[in-house]
Design a protein around this motif. Structure first.
Motif, short mmCIF file in Angstrom:
data_model
loop_
_atom_site.label_atom_id
_atom_site.label_comp_id
_atom_site.label_asym_id
_atom_site.label_seq_id
_atom_site.Cartn_x
_atom_site.Cartn_y
_atom_site.Cartn_z
N ASN A 57 65.53 -28.80 56.80
CA ASN A 57 66.87 -29.28 56.03
C ASN A 57 66.81 -28.64 54.54
OD1 ASN A 57 64.94 -31.01 54.89
ND2 ASN A 57 65.88 -32.84 56.12
N GLY A 58 66.06 -27.58 54.54
CA GLY A 58 66.46 -26.89 53.37
C GLY A 58 65.91 -27.49 52.03
N ARG A 59 65.25 -28.54 51.96
CA ARG A 59 64.77 -28.98 50.70
C ARG A 59 63.43 -29.28 50.75
NH1 ARG A 59 69.74 -32.80 48.63
NH2 ARG A 59 68.54 -34.29 50.31
N CYS A 60 62.62 -29.55 49.61
CA CYS A 60 61.37 -30.00 49.48
C CYS A 60 60.34 -28.72 48.78
CB CYS A 60 60.52 -30.09 50.85
SG CYS A 60 58.80 -30.60 50.50
N ARG A 61 59.91 -27.88 49.43
CA ARG A 61 59.23 -26.68 48.58
C ARG A 61 57.95 -27.56 47.78
NH1 ARG A 61 63.88 -22.33 48.50
NH2 ARG A 61 62.03 -20.79 47.77
N ALA A 62 57.64 -28.67 48.20
CA ALA A 62 56.53 -29.12 47.22
C ALA A 62 55.71 -28.30 47.25
CB ALA A 62 56.09 -30.28 48.10
N CYS A 63 55.09 -27.61 48.31
CA CYS A 63 53.93 -26.70 48.48
C CYS A 63 53.99 -25.54 47.49
CB CYS A 63 53.62 -26.10 49.79
SG CYS A 63 55.05 -25.56 50.62
N GLU A 64 55.36 -25.05 47.54
CA GLU A 64 55.56 -24.04 46.48
C GLU A 64 55.25 -24.21 44.97
OE1 GLU A 64 58.94 -20.48 46.76
OE2 GLU A 64 59.75 -22.57 46.43
N LYS A 65 55.90 -25.34 44.87
CA LYS A 65 55.68 -25.83 43.35
C LYS A 65 54.53 -26.21 42.93
CE LYS A 65 60.04 -28.32 43.81
NZ LYS A 65 60.38 -29.64 44.48
N PHE A 66 53.47 -26.65 44.11
CA PHE A 66 52.11 -26.90 43.09
C PHE A 66 51.11 -25.90 43.63
CE2 PHE A 66 53.95 -31.15 43.66
CZ PHE A 66 53.72 -31.73 42.59
N CYS A 67 51.62 -24.77 44.25
CA CYS A 67 50.65 -23.81 44.55
C CYS A 67 50.02 -23.00 43.27
CB CYS A 67 51.24 -22.84 45.72
SG CYS A 67 50.02 -21.44 45.75
N PRO A 68 48.98 -23.03 42.94
CA PRO A 68 48.54 -22.48 41.60
C PRO A 68 48.70 -20.94 41.41
CG PRO A 68 46.69 -23.27 42.64
CD PRO A 68 47.81 -23.61 43.44
N THR A 69 48.87 -20.20 42.78
CA THR A 69 48.67 -18.83 42.77
C THR A 69 49.92 -18.11 43.19
OG1 THR A 69 47.70 -18.69 45.01
CG2 THR A 69 46.06 -18.72 42.88
N ASP A 70 51.10 -19.02 43.43
CA ASP A 70 52.26 -18.55 44.24
C ASP A 70 52.24 -17.69 45.48
OD1 ASP A 70 53.73 -19.60 41.85
OD2 ASP A 70 53.65 -17.66 40.79
N ALA A 71 51.35 -18.42 46.17
CA ALA A 71 51.00 -17.71 47.43
C ALA A 71 52.01 -18.16 48.61
CB ALA A 71 49.56 -18.07 47.92
N ILE A 72 52.93 -19.15 48.30
CA ILE A 72 53.68 -19.85 49.51
C ILE A 72 54.98 -18.76 49.42
CG2 ILE A 72 55.19 -21.66 50.10
CD1 ILE A 72 52.44 -22.44 50.04
N LYS A 73 55.20 -18.15 50.74
CA LYS A 73 56.16 -17.22 51.02
C LYS A 73 57.13 -17.58 52.06
CE LYS A 73 54.58 -14.45 47.99
NZ LYS A 73 55.06 -14.52 46.53
N PHE A 74 58.15 -18.43 51.71
CA PHE A 74 59.13 -18.86 52.75
C PHE A 74 59.81 -17.83 53.50
CE2 PHE A 74 58.82 -22.83 50.19
CZ PHE A 74 58.19 -23.54 51.17
#
Lengths: 166, 324, 675
Positions: free
Chosen positions: C300-317
């Motif tokens: 549903n297009g919201r959350c991105r918690a992992c992205e916020k907490f990733c210390p190396t900006d490795a999350i790429k949606f």
């Protein structure tokens, strides 16, 4: 030796002769497996190994019938399982047309049959040879050179499905 | 557009006697579903459960006579029997005659004495439930439901006879009657004893044996909170219904679980009148159970979805059940 | 020219295998009368070195120009006799095999006369065909030294390591996010009770860090083209939604992920995982993946918690699947198995009755890093069972599900019984059909378990029910079975039931087998080239199989087969080039009318139309020799090498030697002669 007179008096002392065209990958190996498993079947089939049923030139079948065979059995891999993608579909069309042509020539279409057996299906190979032998035995010898072969006004029409298949 | 479907029909003796409610409700439901049943002329007894153990060949021949007459009627190749015992005997004879050449020739020899014959496998013997579910289909049935059976909890009881010989349904734990009941809107309880023995004719031979078998079934249905047992076999219905009070007396229990035919519940869901469905002829009255239909289960609405117990291990999902 | 051929015919006794049914001496004597046959002999074992020398001598001394051996299937010994011909200086494609064992003596054992007559026909057909054979040279192609291994379970891991350690490149493709396979789910291994992770993890680590292994997890092979030594494969690397170059595997993402789902793969449904997850702590590679089906952001297009907490900006949606096309020389399939789905047998209550578990669930339960931290507990996660029933053969040895034996369940059941005894005070009941504990040291383990006081009831369980009959059964699961040793029905009330679910081929094994051009048994296990002597190769040269994808087996057997597959690959690489059968189509361009009918028939697009010459030409590198175009050519100008029109026509005549019309002039369908 099996007495085939019980099926049709014209057999006399001889047995039906069926030429088989077996593809290298599935049905020839199914026949090998029938052998290693000692699944017995009538000694009527004399087979030829071809790489794929797609190689089946219809003249091979005509040749076998006019050289004295009473039937021809073509066996390949199951539809969709062809080692060469789709050779068996081509065989399907060619055999269907051939059966129609032969029946117009007065040869009973059941004398030419197409079957499938995977390399693991020795038992299906065995059953197919048994069934085919029984059918041919009931039809009697072909006698291609007598000119009237199976000539009979009661030849069954080919099923629609088969004629248009594939 | 509905297609009307026609079948050759073997009613069996019970539908004219103890199970007339089954007969009446079936006729009423058939009309709704566009099913036409043409009864075989001059049919005889199927041999029921005992005769095969007494003398097999006459038993098979007796059944084969019905098969032969069914072919002569020149109707549909599908022969329908609503009674499970009739179904089993007809199907078994048809199946065994195809499989065993000796039996086939002996039976045909017997038939020949009466100027009859039967080519094994000529007919496809089917149970009424199979016809309703496979040919009519649950989707079609759903469109006929005007009065969903919400609020009533039913235990689907198959009995031991209808999934043999190989019908394509799960032999050990069939679920097609469950699915039909869900389609009608009923609440279906798990009923682990759904294919266990109802006692059969043991009621006539050894009451103790039979009543214990019946007690187990009633106890299990009661344990799972069923308001009614739904069945498809006249013998099962008779045993569970007619001997329920005897069971209560023998074991000091207090069961009041009505036992209905699935066609009766279909009729109710289709909005047919109770009279047309043979209701009222059961010994354990179905009234109180049927009165629950339409009442909203208050308990259920009040219950909040349970929070996951942190310690508990997840249950396997049944949604994607069976990978074949 | 064919009139001058000198043909040698050799009839093999194969001990009693052929001679016991077929009158081999009679056939050899009779074959002397066949046209062009100069030598006809029978011999005890043609495949023996003496038998082969017989052929070699006759070629040298008698000047044989064709050789026919009537023995077993060409799939067995064609290469053997081609070798003999070759050594004597005769082109190996002038050899023809007559299969009078599998196709005659073994299938007509009850009728020696018929078998002998049939053998004559087969020999006659082979002699006629041999007359028309033409000398051919095999194609030679260099071999690509990179090997593709599909499946990262213990079999695939071992194959990859063996090949990589020998100094060659390996691409290891695994469907799941980590390698390890089923073995990574286990706690202990039978019969030694070795810690599974302790022996597997080092191997996984080696794979992950090996300079010669390119590991592609969360990837699948989509397409395979080419032939031995020269395959082209197309691999889909599914989007992990993680930039693996940046990710350190720290775990901040999955610790913050709010989406919890049941983990049906690694935890076998017994535990939970988050939407962004690493299947298990020792996973290789260490990077997580985002399961987009359960991720809240993707839903549903919201959350991105992992992205916020990733210390190396490795999350790429926005990461997308990557397609890799590469060439490899050999392929090893080690795709493993699926566990039988116990819900298919509802009488055992799995999914209905809470305390019925599958074997894999129980593996996770006993695993120290599993959902219960290794404690044996009921579904409530608190109560320890006081009695446990282990039901063997769930979905094995049953014609309604799988009729084969899954080979490992007896031993796994013994292991479970031991673990239950070790971790609880519970009584353990094994319900078995037969105990099968054949390999080394397994029987000792069985004896040990009997000493430990586990109950063994010989009888396949009929059902598991909660319908109590007696007061002591209330609240229990009752297992009903016929104890066939005492001949009585028994009802054993227990707290917990473990179903020893069998091994099944992967649900898509038929599809995969077709993709790789190999055979598959009816059940769905991949077919080996020979069940005894070559359980590693397949019918498709250059493609090998290892582990349970070939048939049920335990860890040591999978490891051995993996190593065997590696050695087969290495021996091919060592040769440096591959020889390919010259069975190819060839177009006589002088006579081709350019109708192009053949162009579209070819499944491999191997036929090109040469616009300037207005003729078609076969590309021999792409042609696989099926012969479809040969049969279709209206001008009959395409010929299939080694299966030529004339050779088959001649074989038909030979086969029908006894029924051909008498006195009739020989009628043959001659191919149109070149103008």
């Amino acid at each position: 030796m099996v007495d085939y007179k019980q099926y049709h008096p014209a057999w006399g002392d001889r047995s039906p002769v069926i030429i088989g065209f077996l593809c290298n990958w599935c049905s020839y190996r199914a026949a090998d497996l029938a052998g290693t498993s000692r699944f017995g079947y009538p000694a009527t089939l004399r087979d030829i190994r071809i790489m794929c049923t797609g190689r089946l030139d219809p003249t091979f079948v005509i040749k076998a019938l006019r050289e004295g065979a009473d039937g021809v059995l073509v066996m390949g891999c199951h539809p969709g399982q062809c080692h060469y993608e789709e050779g068996n579909f081509k065989a399907m069309r060619r055999v269907a047309l051939l059966r129609r042509t032969l029946s117009q020539l007065g040869v009973h279409p059941d004398r030419v049959q197409l079957g499938w057996a995977s390399a693991a299906q020795g038992i299906i190979f065995t059953e197919t040879v048994k069934e085919m032998t029984e059918k041919i035995a009931k039809l009697g010898p072909l006698k291609w050179h007598d000119n009237n072969h199976d000539a009979s006004p009661h030849l069954p029409p080919l099923p629609e499905k088969e004629a248009t298949h594939g | 557009m509905e297609n009307s479907r026609t079948y050759t029909y073997y009613p069996g003796c019970s539908l004219q006697a103890t199970a007339h409610a089954y007969d009446e409700s079936m006729q009423a439901v058939n009309k709704q579903l566009g099913l036409t049943f043409n009864e075989i002329d001059d049919w005889n007894c199927c041999g029921a459960t005992e005769y095969f153990s007494v003398d097999a060949l006459p038993a098979y021949s007796l059944v084969a006579r019905n098969l032969s007459l069914a072919v002569q009627s020149n109707g549909s190749q599908d022969l329908v029997a609503p009674c499970s015992a009739c179904f089993l005997n007809l199907r078994k004879t048809n199946d065994y005659m195809s499989k065993y050449k000796d039996l086939n020739s002996q039976v045909n020899q017997a038939l020949a004495a009466g100027g009859l014959s039967y080519e094994a496998g000529a007919l496809n013997v089917r149970h009424l439930l199979d016809v309703v579910i496979e040919d009519v289909g649950l989707e079609q049935i759903k469109t006929k439901v005007t009065k969903p059976l919400s609020g009533i909890k039913v235990a689907p009881y198959y009995g031991c006879l209808i999934v043999r010989p190989e019908t394509g349904y799960n032999t050990e734990y069939p679920t097609h009657l469950d699915e039909l009941m869900v389609t009608l809107g009923a609440d279906v309880v798990d009923f682990p004893m759904k294919t266990h023995c109802c006692g059969g004719h043991m009621t006539q031979i050894s009451e103790e044996t039979a009543y214990e078998l019946i007690r187990r079934l009633l106890q299990n249905a009661s344990d799972y909170g069923a308001d009614a047992i739904v069945t498809l076999c006249p013998m099962c219905q008779l045993n569970l219904d007619a001997y329920q009070n005897e069971v209560n007396r023998m074991f000091g229990t207090n069961f009041h679980i009505p036992v209905l035919f699935f066609t009766q519940l279909m009729g109710i869901a289709f909005g047919l009148s109770e009279n047309a469905l043979g209701l009222g002829s059961e010994i354990i009255p179905a009234g109180p159970a049927l009165a629950k239909i339409g009442t909203v289960d208050e308990q259920k609405t009040r219950e909040r979805p349970k929070r996951r117990d942190k310690k508990a291990l997840p249950m396997p999902s049944m949604d994607s059940g069976g990978n074949e | 020219m064919s009139e001058e051929e000198k043909i040698g015919v050799y009839i093999c006794h194969c001990g009693h295998n052929i001679a016991g049914t077929v009158d081999v001496e009679g056939v050899a004597e009779w074959a002397k009368s066949l046209p062009n046959v100069t030598v006809s002999k029978d011999y005890k074992f043609m495949c023996s070195s003496l038998g082969q020398e017989l052929i070699e001598e006759d070629i040298a001394e008698q000047g044989l120009s064709r050789v026919v051996v009537a023995a077993c299937s060409p799939h067995m010994h064609e290469p053997t006799f081609r070798g003999a011909c070759s050594r004597a200086g005769l082109n190996p494609y002038l050899f023809e095999m007559a299969n009078i064992r599998e196709h005659a003596s073994w299938v007509h054992q009850d009728d020696g006369e018929a078998a002998t007559e049939k053998a004559k026909s087969i020999v006659s057909g082979a002699v006629s065909r041999a007359r028309e054979l033409e000398p051919l040279e095999p194609f030679r192609a260099p071999i690509d030294e990179t090997t593709l291994v599909v499946g990262g379970g213990i079999a695939g891991i071992n194959t990859a390591l063996e090949i990589a350690n020998a100094g060659y490149k390996v691409i290891l493709v695994e469907r799941e996010p980590s390698i390890g396979g089923h073995m990574a789910q286990f706690d202990k291994t039978f019969p030694t009770l070795d810690c599974s992770a302790c022996i597997l993890t080092p191997k996984m680590f080696d794979v992950g860090n090996h300079p010669n292994i390119e590991l592609m997890t969360y990837s699948e092979v989509e397409q395979v083209d080419g032939y031995v030594g020269n395959f082209t494969v197309r691999i889909r690397k599914k989007a992990r939604m993680i930039d693996v170059d940046l990710c350190t595997g720290c775990g901040d993402c999955w610790e913050r992920c709010p989406a919890k789902v049941v983990d049906t793969v690694y935890e076998a449904g017994l535990g939970y995982r988050t939407a962004v997850y690493r299947p298990f702590p020792q996973a290789v590679p260490k990077y997580p993946v985002i399961d987009t089906e359960s991720c809240i952001y993707f839903k549903n297009g919201r959350c991105r918690a992992c992205e916020k907490f990733c210390p190396t900006d490795a999350i790429k949606f926005d990461q997308e699947d990557e397609i890799i096309v590469t060439s490899v020389g050999n392929i090893v399939l080690a795709t493993g198995y699926d566990l039988f789905d116990s819900r298919r047998l509802p009488q055992y209550g799995y999914g209905r009755l809470a305390n019925v578990f599958t074997s894999l669930e129980f593996e996770r339960m006993t695993n120290a890093s599993g959902p219960t931290d290794g404690k044996v507990l009921l579904r409530d996660g608190v109560t320890e069972p006081k009695s446990v029933a282990i039901l063997h053969c769930i979905g094995s040895r049953d014609k309604n599900t799988n009729d084969y034996c899954s080979a490992i369940c007896c031993m796994a059941a013994l292991k479970f019984a031991h673990l239950v005894k070790e971790k609880t005070d519970a009584e353990v009941y094994n319900f078995y059909i037969d105990m099968r504990t054949a390999p080394k040291d397994y029987e000792t383990f069985y004896n040990r378990l009997m000493q430990e006081g586990t109950h063994f009831i010989r009888g396949r369980a009929a059902e598991v029910t909660d319908a109590a009959r007696k007061p002591e059964e209330v609240g229990k699961l009752i297992v009903q079975a016929e104890d066939t040793l005492i001949g009585k029905q028994r009802r054993i009330p227990v707290d917990m039931v473990i179903l020893m679910a069998g091994m099944q081929p992967r649900h898509d094994s038929q599809e995969v087998s077709h993709r790789f051009g190999i055979g598959c048994s009816d059940a769905g296990f991949f077919n080996e080239s020979h069940p005894k002597l070559d359980p590693i190769a397949t019918m498709n040269a250059g493609i090998f199989i290892a582990g349970v994808c070939q048939g049920p087996k335990d860890i040591p057997a999978s490891v051995s087969q993996g190593a065997a597959a590696a050695s087969r690959v290495l021996s091919l690489i060592g040769k440096g080039e591959v020889e390919i059968e010259p069975v190819r189509a060839h177009i006589d361009e002088d006579r081709c009318s350019g109708c192009r009918i053949c162009n579209n028939l070819c499944p491999y697009n191997a036929i090109d139309f040469l616009e300037d010459l207005a003729v078609s030409r076969v590309n021999p590198a792409l042609c696989k020799g099926c012969g479809t175009c040969v049969a279709a050519c209206p001008s009959q100008v395409i010929d299939g090498q080694h299966y030529t029109f004339n050779s088959i026509m001649s074989q038909i005549e030979g086969l029908l030697w006894d029924v051909r019309p008498n006195g009739e002039e020989k009628v043959t369908f001659q191919k149109t002669e070149p103008v």
